[in-house]
Design a protein around this motif. Sequence first.
Motif, PDB file in Angstrom:
ATOM      1  N   HIS A   1       0.841  -1.203   0.000  1.00  0.00           N
ATOM      2  CA  HIS A   1       0.000   0.000   0.000  1.00  0.00           C
ATOM      3  C   HIS A   1       0.878   1.256   0.000  1.00  0.00           C
ATOM      4  O   HIS A   1       0.635   2.195  -0.773  1.00  0.00           O
ATOM      5  N   VAL A   2       1.903   1.253   0.856  1.00  0.00           N
ATOM      6  CA  VAL A   2       2.801   2.414   0.946  1.00  0.00           C
ATOM      7  C   VAL A   2       3.548   2.601  -0.368  1.00  0.00           C
ATOM      8  O   VAL A   2       3.667   3.723  -0.884  1.00  0.00           O
ATOM      9  N   ARG A   3       4.037   1.498  -0.939  1.00  0.00           N
ATOM     10  CA  ARG A   3       4.769   1.605  -2.214  1.00  0.00           C
ATOM     11  C   ARG A   3       3.858   2.105  -3.329  1.00  0.00           C
ATOM     12  O   ARG A   3       4.218   3.006  -4.089  1.00  0.00           O
ATOM     13  N   LYS A   4       2.659   1.530  -3.395  1.00  0.00           N
ATOM     14  CA  LYS A   4       1.709   1.916  -4.452  1.00  0.00           C
ATOM     15  C   LYS A   4       1.387   3.405  -4.383  1.00  0.00           C
ATOM     16  O   LYS A   4       1.463   4.128  -5.383  1.00  0.00           O
ATOM     17  N   HIS A   5       1.053   3.870  -3.191  1.00  0.00           N
ATOM     18  CA  HIS A   5       0.661   5.277  -3.050  1.00  0.00           C
ATOM     19  C   HIS A   5       1.874   6.198  -3.058  1.00  0.00           C
ATOM     20  O   HIS A   5       1.768   7.364  -3.459  1.00  0.00           O
ATOM     21  N   GLY A   6       3.038   5.677  -2.636  1.00  0.00           N
ATOM     22  CA  GLY A   6       4.263   6.462  -2.730  1.00  0.00           C
ATOM     23  C   GLY A   6       4.599   6.797  -4.176  1.00  0.00           C
ATOM     24  O   GLY A   6       5.001   7.921  -4.496  1.00  0.00           O
ATOM     25  N   ILE A   7       4.416   5.826  -5.064  1.00  0.00           N
ATOM     26  CA  ILE A   7       4.671   6.062  -6.490  1.00  0.00           C
ATOM     27  C   ILE A   7       3.653   7.048  -7.061  1.00  0.00           C
ATOM     28  O   ILE A   7       4.006   7.956  -7.837  1.00  0.00           O
ATOM     29  N   LEU A   8       2.393   6.919  -6.672  1.00  0.00           N
ATOM     30  CA  LEU A   8       1.368   7.864  -7.140  1.00  0.00           C
ATOM     31  C   LEU A   8       1.693   9.282  -6.658  1.00  0.00           C
ATOM     32  O   LEU A   8       1.535  10.251  -7.411  1.00  0.00           O
ATOM     33  N   GLN A   9       2.163   9.386  -5.419  1.00  0.00           N
ATOM     34  CA  GLN A   9       2.522  10.703  -4.888  1.00  0.00           C
ATOM     35  C   GLN A   9       3.705  11.285  -5.651  1.00  0.00           C
ATOM     36  O   GLN A   9       3.722  12.478  -5.970  1.00  0.00           O
ATOM     37  N   PHE A  10       4.693  10.436  -5.961  1.00  0.00           N
ATOM     38  CA  PHE A  10       5.835  10.912  -6.739  1.00  0.00           C
ATOM     39  C   PHE A  10       5.387  11.393  -8.119  1.00  0.00           C
ATOM     40  O   PHE A  10       5.811  12.473  -8.586  1.00  0.00           O
ATOM     41  N   LEU A  11       4.523  10.620  -8.769  1.00  0.00           N
ATOM     42  CA  LEU A  11       4.051  11.000 -10.112  1.00  0.00           C
ATOM     43  C   LEU A  11       3.275  12.313 -10.075  1.00  0.00           C
ATOM     44  O   LEU A  11       3.412  13.150 -10.978  1.00  0.00           O
ATOM     45  N   ASN A  12       2.471  12.497  -9.034  1.00  0.00           N
ATOM     46  CA  ASN A  12       1.724  13.750  -8.912  1.00  0.00           C
ATOM     47  C   ASN A  12       2.664  14.946  -8.757  1.00  0.00           C
ATOM     48  O   ASN A  12       2.469  15.991  -9.389  1.00  0.00           O
ATOM     49  N   ILE A  13       3.685  14.783  -7.925  1.00  0.00           N
ATOM     50  CA  ILE A  13       4.672  15.866  -7.757  1.00  0.00           C
ATOM     51  C   ILE A  13       5.393  16.115  -9.073  1.00  0.00           C
ATOM     52  O   ILE A  13       5.524  17.254  -9.534  1.00  0.00           O
ATOM     53  N   TYR A  14       5.877  15.039  -9.678  1.00  0.00           N
ATOM     54  CA  TYR A  14       6.668  15.152 -10.918  1.00  0.00           C
ATOM     55  C   TYR A  14       5.882  15.874 -12.015  1.00  0.00           C
ATOM     56  O   TYR A  14       6.395  16.788 -12.673  1.00  0.00           O
ATOM     57  N   ASN A  15       4.641  15.470 -12.191  1.00  0.00           N
ATOM     58  CA  ASN A  15       3.838  16.063 -13.266  1.00  0.00           C
ATOM     59  C   ASN A  15       3.530  17.540 -13.025  1.00  0.00           C
ATOM     60  O   ASN A  15       3.371  18.312 -13.963  1.00  0.00           O
ATOM     61  N   LYS A  16       3.474  17.925 -11.758  1.00  0.00           N
ATOM     62  CA  LYS A  16       3.208  19.335 -11.456  1.00  0.00           C
ATOM     63  C   LYS A  16       4.443  20.209 -11.640  1.00  0.00           C
ATOM     64  O   LYS A  16       4.333  21.374 -12.009  1.00  0.00           O
ATOM     65  N   VAL A  17       5.621  19.664 -11.368  1.00  0.00           N
ATOM     66  CA  VAL A  17       6.820  20.533 -11.313  1.00  0.00           C
ATOM     67  C   VAL A  17       7.951  20.091 -12.235  1.00  0.00           C
ATOM     68  O   VAL A  17       9.049  20.638 -12.162  1.00  0.00           O
ATOM     69  N   LYS A  18       7.692  19.142 -13.133  1.00  0.00           N
ATOM     70  CA  LYS A  18       8.789  18.644 -13.994  1.00  0.00           C
ATOM     71  C   LYS A  18       9.353  19.741 -14.901  1.00  0.00           C
ATOM     72  O   LYS A  18      10.529  19.706 -15.269  1.00  0.00           O
ATOM     73  N   ASP A  19       8.531  20.696 -15.268  1.00  0.00           N
ATOM     74  CA  ASP A  19       8.995  21.763 -16.175  1.00  0.00           C
ATOM     75  C   ASP A  19       9.400  23.028 -15.439  1.00  0.00           C
ATOM     76  O   ASP A  19       9.675  24.050 -16.066  1.00  0.00           O
ATOM     77  N   ARG A  20       9.433  22.958 -14.123  1.00  0.00           N
ATOM     78  CA  ARG A  20       9.783  24.132 -13.327  1.00  0.00           C
ATOM     79  C   ARG A  20      11.227  24.546 -13.622  1.00  0.00           C
ATOM     80  O   ARG A  20      12.134  23.722 -13.629  1.00  0.00           O
ATOM     81  N   GLN A  21      11.434  25.831 -13.873  1.00  0.00           N
ATOM     82  CA  GLN A  21      12.750  26.351 -14.251  1.00  0.00           C
ATOM     83  C   GLN A  21      13.094  27.587 -13.415  1.00  0.00           C
ATOM     84  O   GLN A  21      12.233  28.193 -12.785  1.00  0.00           O
ATOM     85  N   LYS A  22      14.357  27.940 -13.462  1.00  0.00           N
ATOM     86  CA  LYS A  22      14.849  29.224 -12.946  1.00  0.00           C
ATOM     87  C   LYS A  22      14.694  29.399 -11.438  1.00  0.00           C
ATOM     88  O   LYS A  22      14.577  30.522 -10.962  1.00  0.00           O
ATOM     89  N   ASP A  23      14.656  28.281 -10.685  1.00  0.00           N
ATOM     90  CA  ASP A  23      14.745  28.431  -9.237  1.00  0.00           C
ATOM     91  C   ASP A  23      16.142  28.932  -8.906  1.00  0.00           C
ATOM     92  O   ASP A  23      17.127  28.497  -9.505  1.00  0.00           O
ATOM     93  N   VAL A  24      16.245  29.820  -7.956  1.00  0.00           N
ATOM     94  CA  VAL A  24      17.555  30.373  -7.606  1.00  0.00           C
ATOM     95  C   VAL A  24      18.299  29.404  -6.683  1.00  0.00           C
ATOM     96  O   VAL A  24      17.683  28.567  -6.025  1.00  0.00           O
ATOM     97  N   LEU A  25      19.615  29.543  -6.669  1.00  0.00           N
ATOM     98  CA  LEU A  25      20.405  28.728  -5.766  1.00  0.00           C
ATOM     99  C   LEU A  25      20.060  29.072  -4.322  1.00  0.00           C
ATOM    100  O   LEU A  25      20.161  30.221  -3.899  1.00  0.00           O
ATOM    101  N   LYS A  26      19.629  28.054  -3.594  1.00  0.00           N
ATOM    102  CA  LYS A  26      19.502  28.164  -2.144  1.00  0.00           C
ATOM    103  C   LYS A  26      20.192  26.934  -1.575  1.00  0.00           C
ATOM    104  O   LYS A  26      20.164  25.867  -2.191  1.00  0.00           O
ATOM    105  N   TRP A  27      20.792  27.089  -0.438  1.00  0.00           N
ATOM    106  CA  TRP A  27      21.488  25.945   0.135  1.00  0.00           C
ATOM    107  C   TRP A  27      21.595  26.112   1.639  1.00  0.00           C
ATOM    108  O   TRP A  27      21.397  27.197   2.176  1.00  0.00           O
ATOM    109  N   GLY A  28      21.886  25.037   2.312  1.00  0.00           N
ATOM    110  CA  GLY A  28      22.054  25.102   3.754  1.00  0.00           C
ATOM    111  C   GLY A  28      22.751  23.866   4.275  1.00  0.00           C
ATOM    112  O   GLY A  28      22.836  22.852   3.583  1.00  0.00           O
ATOM    113  N   ASP A  29      23.251  23.971   5.487  1.00  0.00           N
ATOM    114  CA  ASP A  29      23.971  22.859   6.098  1.00  0.00           C
ATOM    115  C   ASP A  29      23.187  22.305   7.280  1.00  0.00           C
ATOM    116  O   ASP A  29      22.301  22.972   7.827  1.00  0.00           O
ATOM    117  N   GLU A  30      23.515  21.093   7.651  1.00  0.00           N
ATOM    118  CA  GLU A  30      22.985  20.476   8.866  1.00  0.00           C
ATOM    119  C   GLU A  30      24.169  19.997   9.692  1.00  0.00           C
ATOM    120  O   GLU A  30      25.009  19.255   9.185  1.00  0.00           O
TER     121      GLU A  30
END
Length: 615
Positions: free
Chosen positions: A28-57
């Motif tokens: 169940h987790v794997r099935k819905h995990g893949i669906l969640q990944f696909l939903n994210i990917y399809n929404k933001v796959k063409d996203r461009q021009k994000d600026v460099l942000k970074w941080g340390d832990e």
Amino acid sequence: MVTFVAGMGLLSQGSPLTWEETRKYADHVRKHGILQFLNIYNKVKDRQKDVLKWGDEVEYMLVEMDERNEKARLVLNGSKVLETLQQKGENINPNHPTLWRPEYGSYMIEGTPGQPYGGTMSEFNTVEDNMDKRRREASSVLEKNQTLLTVTSFPRLGCPGFTQPEYKPTPVEKGASKSLFFPDEAINRHPRFSTLTRNIRHRRGEKVVINVPVFKDKSTPCPFVEVFPEDDGEAARGAKPDHIYMDAIGFGMGNCCLQVTFQACSISEARYLYDQLATFCPIVMALSAASPFYRGFVSDIDCRWGVISASVDDRTREERGLEPLKNNKFRIHKSRYDSIDCYLSCCGEKYNDIELTIDEEINKQLLDAGIDKLLAQHIAHLFIRDPISLFQEKIHLDDENESDHFENIQSTNWQTMRFKPPPPNSEIGWRVEFRPMEVQLTDFENSAYVVFIVLLTRVILSYKLDFLLPLSKDVFKGCNPVLDPPASAVNGLESEASDGEEYTLMSIDTIINGKEGVFTGLIPMLNSYLENMEVDVDTRCTILNYLKLIKRRASGELMTMAKWMREYVSHHPQYKQDSVITDKINYDMLQECDLIAKGQKKCPELIGEPLNRGK
């Protein structure tokens, strides 16, 4: 900090499930995990021009320095310290300059900048100040005899009386780890951590087995064999002669590290950076080596990676290839904490030359949904794993707007690099996380390693560099990376690259500092990049000091922390050349570490002298 989840992965609240209950929901987790990944990917796959942000832990240990008894102990009040820090900081001011998060050990806390750093060069001049702020902020809420240390591995972790308050392990009673050495009270009280511990043990079918080669000194018993009075047979089966035996996740996840996360401008840039930085993981791990001691003994390794890999190895005997596959689907070649197994960018495809175990059904589902081959196989490889920690309240989710099932699998694949899709409906872009570094003793050193890696990403992107080599050639000795070249490569080069080959063996000195006629070197590349950038004098001075540290560590002119600790122990008057680190040796060494970290004592052999830090 907006670019991170906690270093241990997804931290959910709720009612944890046992392994038997979790296993029922694995598909169940794997099935819905893949669906969640696909939903994210399809929404933001063409996203461009994000600026460099970074941080340390940065991960920290809370240590009590008991002057009267000359003992250093780990203080098990991380939750209380964390709560105090959050109440004084982010809870009253969302723009507070620091953020604090829990970590696996109840003696650990993790600190990050309150906001991600940006793309301007001047940001490099603020890293050390922020780390210093974190150290002072956390130290201010400790009791008088307590201190905050950034040591990778506590030398006497798992020895009798190593915690304050003292608790005894419970190997035969009900508990999360059933360790002979590591009490459950040393595990963070957040239910995720004890659940992770218990479920890894139950899934594996036995306790984890960690064997680290002991350093053979003049008076070390030969063979080095321990007897464990409370052993029910597991230790006798698991322990190897001439090795330090450990049996709990805490021996790995209870170590501290230093990590950096970058936001890329697009998914393609993130994939390119992921691949290029993967090549440098074993190199930078060796450069940051800081953990030579385990369970009160001197080991023959300098880095924690192999220890932490074994500490969370939940593979069954079938999955490890010790028995024929019957109850499990896959023969899995590595622990879920290990080096990467495949490149993600198109230029990396031809170098994917190691066997990759994937879930074929998931791979087909991803390909059919329009995911390209390289990304599909990466995700299908991550998803051969089971969820290892699941909460009752997080079983049924909104796959359009949540990603907990995807993150459940993604964040428990602890590899040297992590490719991180944006969280659902957020302003955060595609990110990559650089994970192999050992934490350093001082804020100056930690800043130097962080700035070095961030600058390296800028140079790789600016000059469109290609450092890829076949994954089979990217020698990743997780237990024992060496700084010195092998005997056959004294000059930094084993042999000329043979016809058709694009790679050759080099020493770390050659890779970092360069060698005429062989390789330009990373430091000269970074210096060339800096010369072409507009950088204020103060910042330039700071950066050059950081690069000087890296340069001198790579050449062997300065010691790594691991080397420094070994030298300290070997010269301690109480050391009997028997590979044993007594309470007194441990106390004296950590007291010295504390003075150096606070700037109250100089350590030129580790850090160099003098240091004009550009402040």
